[in-house]
Scaffold this motif. Structure first.
Motif, PDB file in Angstrom:
ATOM      1  N   GLU A 115      60.666  16.244  24.605  1.00 48.86           N
ATOM      2  CA  GLU A 115      61.379  14.869  24.748  1.00 48.86           C
ATOM      3  C   GLU A 115      62.565  14.595  25.340  1.00 48.86           C
ATOM      4  N   ASP A 160      58.216   7.190  25.471  1.00 48.70           N
ATOM      5  CA  ASP A 160      58.283   6.423  24.208  1.00 48.70           C
ATOM      6  C   ASP A 160      57.257   6.344  23.304  1.00 48.70           C
ATOM      7  N   ALA A 168      58.886   8.628  20.764  1.00 53.34           N
ATOM      8  CA  ALA A 168      59.831   8.596  19.687  1.00 53.34           C
ATOM      9  C   ALA A 168      58.897   6.982  18.499  1.00 53.34           C
ATOM     10  N   ARG A 208      59.705   8.558  14.668  1.00 56.67           N
ATOM     11  CA  ARG A 208      59.898   7.862  13.500  1.00 56.67           C
ATOM     12  C   ARG A 208      59.489   7.636  12.023  1.00 56.67           C
TER      13      ARG A 208
END
Length: 99
Positions: free
Chosen positions: A59, A72, A75, A79
């Motif tokens: 990342e 994105d 991410a 999460r």
């Protein structure tokens, strides 16, 4: 008439073994396994941690290259994956770790 023979209760059992002249010395055994940090080097946990660390490094590399859309997406996925991975590894550690 028949005679009955009387006997005591103690004679029905075998006589006790003779005690040895030397008594075994008492000894204490201490185990430092629960307190050792080396006990946490479980291959399964290390593999899961390596995979998560590898994804985080990928990342960061993608972020340096300027591929923000892909970062994105990573991410959003991470999460959800990071807490699930952490709690499942923690549960696995306590389920297989001998205290």
């Amino acid at each position: 008439m028949r005679k009955t023979k009387g006997f005591t209760f103690r004679k029905t059992f075998l006589p006790p073994h003779k005690l040895s002249l030397t008594r075994p010395r008492p000894f204490r055994i201490y185990s430092f396994v629960p307190f050792s940090p080396l006990a946490m080097l479980d291959p399964t946990i290390l593999t899961i941690g390596g995979i998560v660390l590898g994804i985080a490094i990928i990342e960061r590399i993608l972020e340096r290259w300027g591929v923000i859309d892909l970062v994105d997406q990573f991410a959003k996925v991470m999460r959800f994956i990071l807490p699930v991975t952490f709690y499942s590894a923690l549960l696995y550690f306590f389920a297989t770790f001998m205290f």
